[in-house]
Every structure is written in C-alpha cells, then in structure tokens.
Design a protein around this motif. Structure first.
Motif, short mmCIF file in Angstrom:
data_model
loop_
_atom_site.label_atom_id
_atom_site.label_comp_id
_atom_site.label_asym_id
_atom_site.label_seq_id
_atom_site.Cartn_x
_atom_site.Cartn_y
_atom_site.Cartn_z
N ALA A 57 -1.97 -10.67 1.22
CA ALA A 57 -2.24 -9.39 0.56
C ALA A 57 -1.08 -8.42 0.77
CB ALA A 57 -3.53 -8.79 1.09
N THR A 58 0.11 -8.98 0.98
CA THR A 58 1.29 -8.15 1.22
C THR A 58 1.60 -7.26 0.03
OG1 THR A 58 2.21 -9.94 2.57
CG2 THR A 58 3.71 -8.20 1.89
N PRO A 59 1.83 -5.97 0.25
CA PRO A 59 2.23 -5.09 -0.85
C PRO A 59 3.49 -5.64 -1.52
CG PRO A 59 1.65 -3.80 1.08
CD PRO A 59 1.67 -5.24 1.52
N PRO A 60 3.58 -5.55 -2.85
CA PRO A 60 4.70 -6.17 -3.57
C PRO A 60 6.08 -5.71 -3.12
CG PRO A 60 3.43 -4.68 -4.99
CD PRO A 60 2.63 -4.91 -3.76
N GLU A 61 6.23 -4.45 -2.73
CA GLU A 61 7.55 -3.97 -2.32
C GLU A 61 7.99 -4.63 -1.01
OE1 GLU A 61 4.44 -0.92 -1.01
OE2 GLU A 61 4.89 -2.12 -2.80
N ILE A 62 7.04 -4.92 -0.14
CA ILE A 62 7.37 -5.59 1.12
C ILE A 62 7.63 -7.07 0.88
CG2 ILE A 62 6.52 -6.20 3.41
CD1 ILE A 62 5.01 -3.58 3.47
#
Length: 317
Positions: A46-51
């Motif tokens: 569920a990692t945020p896309p920017e990370i």
C-alpha cells in the motif's frame, strides 16, 4: 544448472526469487538479491505512489540486473503501482491477492514478464490462458497472508495444470527445500523468510533476531475469521488477536486492531505487539548472511542433493 527454464525466462543466474514482503522488500533488498544472481522484488503493498517511484528509481542505481515489482491487487494503491510499472518499464511483475487480468492487459504489450501468485491449480490454468509467463505456487507454510494448501500438495497440482514454468514458494529456506521443490516439478523457488535474515535487508535488528531465535512451532495463523489468514511468529499480539477471534469480535474491530502492526515490527522493532510475519521456515534460519551467499549456497546444496538422488536411483535400477 537446475532451473534453466526459469533463469532463461527471467535473465537471472539462479532460479531463486525473493518474496514480496511489505515494509521489508525495498530497493536495497531487491538489489542485493538481484546482484547475488537471483530475482529481487520490490513490494508495492500500500506504498504511496511517490514513495514507490523513489524505490523504483533507487533500485536501478543499485543494480543493473533484472528485478521485479509485486503488485498486491487488493491494495488501494494497486492501480498507481501498475501505472508506475508501465512508466518505469519494470521488467518483471508478480501479482497477488486478486485477478491479474488488468495487469496482464496493461503490461504484456510493453514486454513485461508477469508472474501471478496462485493458491490453486484452477487459478493457475486461468492466468495461463490470460497470458501469464509463469506462476508462483505459494503454500500455507509461507509467512504473511496464506492459502489453504501446503507447498507439497499445491506445487505438483499446479505443475500438472499448466505448461508455463512454476515457482514453488512456502517453507523453503535451504538447499534441501529447494531440491524438494524441483522434485515436485517446479522450475524455481521463491524465498521470503530466509531473505529477511540477509545483510541487505534493512528491517529492524530486533525483527531479524526474532527469526533467528525462532524454533519449531514458532508461528501461528491468525485472522481466519476475517477470511484473510496471516502467519506470524507467536507473541502477545497474536495471543490478543486469537482471544478476540475466540470471543467473536467483529471483523471491523479485528482489522482496526491489526492496522499498523507490521510496520511497528519491521521498522520500529516491536516484536511484542508488532506483527512479525514469518513462514514456518523461520525455524530453519540460524544466521544472517549476504544474499549472494544464501543463493549460491542453497543452489549448490540442491544440485548436490538431486545429483545424489539420481545416483541412488541408478544404483537401484
């Protein structure tokens, strides 16, 4: 060399894939495994896309070898991960927790190799028809979210169901386990638990130590009542979770209670009330070694075992 069918498909030296573990499988670990001759995997979770994009950029600075991205299809950020895989031309993608149809449709035209994780032979046949290049048959011995069948039963069922390469996952941590997987018809193996205890893994030292210290029956499965069972090393969290399930707590309460527990274990080192997701093979892990050494050592052991078995069969005949 064993596993040539898979190594040629993926462009790697050894038929060893690193499992996708949320909060664990980052660019550092993936690069370490890929540089060691296996296939390193970054877990999108569920990692945020920017990370996640930063991790995809970083891994290419750390290795020039093939690597992969795992997309958990149940995640609210799965679509973002899919588009990042396309944008950055990730060479190999594995999928889990859902139907990989949209991943295959989006990435196959770009030349991406797609390998879904499957819990049954039926699903394996379906994804083969959809265009999957290989499948990963993951048994319930694995850590984290698990299915119902053991690797010993699932792997040959999937091998019989499809014509594409099959990777065996769950319960493998050494050369003997790898040799067993090939005896069952697999073309390669996937390891998660063993790679937690490698030098390149950036998980908290206390998290790694919990694996090294674990013994037989160290793990248990919680979350059966939610429909998403999870295997972890036993601690106060699993005891509390089991009690809540025994008392028939609502699924919403169970999910709320479990939120953030994996990060607490992996990042903060809370192995008491954190979720220490690990497979049964943790009992076979006794040390922390470089990823390259783990891969080469277990492959060499597997080849020796299979060779000796072949000699023994010849002598009987």
């Amino acid at each position: 060399m064993i596993g040539e069918r898979l190594t040629k498909l993926l462009g790697i030296k050894y038929p060893v894939i690193q499992g996708a573990m949320a909060w664990v499988a980052n660019a550092e670990l993936a690069a370490g495994v890929s540089n060691g001759g296996g296939l390193g995997i970054i877990a999108a979770g569920a990692t945020p896309p920017e990370i996640l994009e930063q991790e995809l950029i970083k891994v290419r600075k750390l290795t020039d070898k093939p690597f992969g991205l795992n997309i958990m299809l149940m995640s609210p950020t799965a679509d973002d991960a899919l588009e990042l895989a396309a944008l950055h031309r990730v060479p190999i993608v594995t999928t889990g927790a859902g139907s990989p149809g949209k991943v295959l449709e989006r990435l196959k035209p770009l030349g991406t190799i797609v390998m879904p994780v499957v819990p049954t032979g039926t699903l394996a046949r379906r994804v083969e028809k959809q265009g999957a290049d290989a499948v990963i048959a993951e048994g319930m011995e694995a850590g984290g979210h698990i299915g119902e069948l053991t690797s010993m039963v699932l792997t040959p069922m999937v091998v019989r169901a499809v014509s594409i390469p099959v990777v065996c996952a769950g319960g493998i941590a050494d050369g003997a386990g790898m040799a067993a997987a090939f005896a069952l018809g697999a073309s390669g193996v996937q390891l998660g638990t063993r790679f937690v205890c490698c030098d390149e893994c950036t998980a908290h030292p206390a998290f790694k130590e919990a694996f090294v210290k674990s013994r037989e029956r160290a793990t248990e499965v919680t979350g059966q009542s939610t429909g998403h069972p999870v295997r972890c090393i036993k601690n106060k969290l699993t005891q509390a979770f089991q009690k809540m399930e025994f008392d028939h707590a609502p699924v919403e309460d169970l999910e709320k209670f479990g939120t953030g527990r994996l990060r607490a274990a992996v990042v903060d080192g809370d192995v008491v009330m954190g979720s220490v997701m690990a497979g049964q093979s943790a009992a076979l892990v006794n040390d922390i070694l470089p990823a390259a050494q783990i891969i080469s050592q277990m492959t060499r052991e597997a080849q020796q075992i299979l060779s000796s078995l072949g000699t023994a069969v010849s002598e009987v005949e």
